[in-house]
Enzyme design. Sequence first.
Site, PDB file in Angstrom:
ATOM      1  N   GLY A 158      22.642 -17.361 113.249  1.00 32.65           N
ATOM      2  CA  GLY A 158      22.211 -18.407 114.168  1.00 32.65           C
ATOM      3  C   GLY A 158      22.636 -18.133 115.598  1.00 32.65           C
ATOM      4  N   ASP A 159      23.869 -17.681 115.770  1.00 32.00           N
ATOM      5  CA  ASP A 159      24.349 -17.331 117.112  1.00 32.00           C
ATOM      6  C   ASP A 159      23.539 -16.173 117.684  1.00 32.00           C
ATOM      7  OD1 ASP A 159      26.334 -19.278 116.991  1.00 32.00           O
ATOM      8  OD2 ASP A 159      27.784 -17.915 116.104  1.00 32.00           O
TER       9      ASP A 159
END
Length: 209
Positions: A158-159
Site C-alpha cells: 500500500g505504501d
Amino acid sequence: MKLQSVEGTEINGQGPDISGEKFEQLSERLSDLAAGDVLFLSGSIPASLPQDTYLRMMERLSAGVLTVVDVSGEGLVKTMPGHPFLVKPNQHELGELFGVTLADRASVIPYARKMQEMGARNVLVSMAGQGAVLLAEDGSVFESPVPAGSLINGVGAGDSMVAGFMAGWLEKQDYEHAFYMGMAAGSATAFSEGLAAGEEIRELYRRMR
C-alpha cells in the site's frame, strides 16, 4: 514496528508519547516546505495527540504543498477540511467509514466520490487482489485489476502504491499515468521479498499499459 502476514494478520506496536513541545517543534519545520513539495501523513496518530493532528499540520503548510494522507477512521475524516491532494483508504477502511461492505471495484466508486464531497481532491482505493480505483480531481475515474504475478509479501504494498502514484504525478501531472504507476509499484512490491526495485515497477507498468 509492524508485522504482517500475507493473509493479512497484523500486529502494530503502540506509538510513542509525544509532548506538545515536540509537536510544536515538528510543526515549525513544516514551514520549510514550499509549493510543489509533497508531505506524506501516514499511519495511526499516537494516542498522546488529538485525532485532528494531521489537519493541524496541514494548516501550517504554505500554499501549493501537496499533502498525501494514508490513515484510517476518524484520523482520515478529520483531514478533510484541509483538502488533501490524495487519500488512500483500502476498501475495508472506506466501507467502515460509511457502514457498508464494498465487495468489488464498482461498489467503491460512489463512496470514494463521497470522500471527494467531504474534501479530498483525489481518492485512491486499494483493494488487494482486486486491484484499485482512482477518483481524480478532474472527474476522471480509473480502475484496474492487479497484473498477473505471485504474491510473496504484502507488507509495504500500500505504501508503495502511494509512492508510485505521487512519483507518476510529479513526473507528468497526468492522473492516468499516476494511477498505473501506483498500481505497478504496489504490485511489484507484493511480488517481491522486500520493496520493489525501479525496473520491476517500470516493467509492470509497461505490461499494464
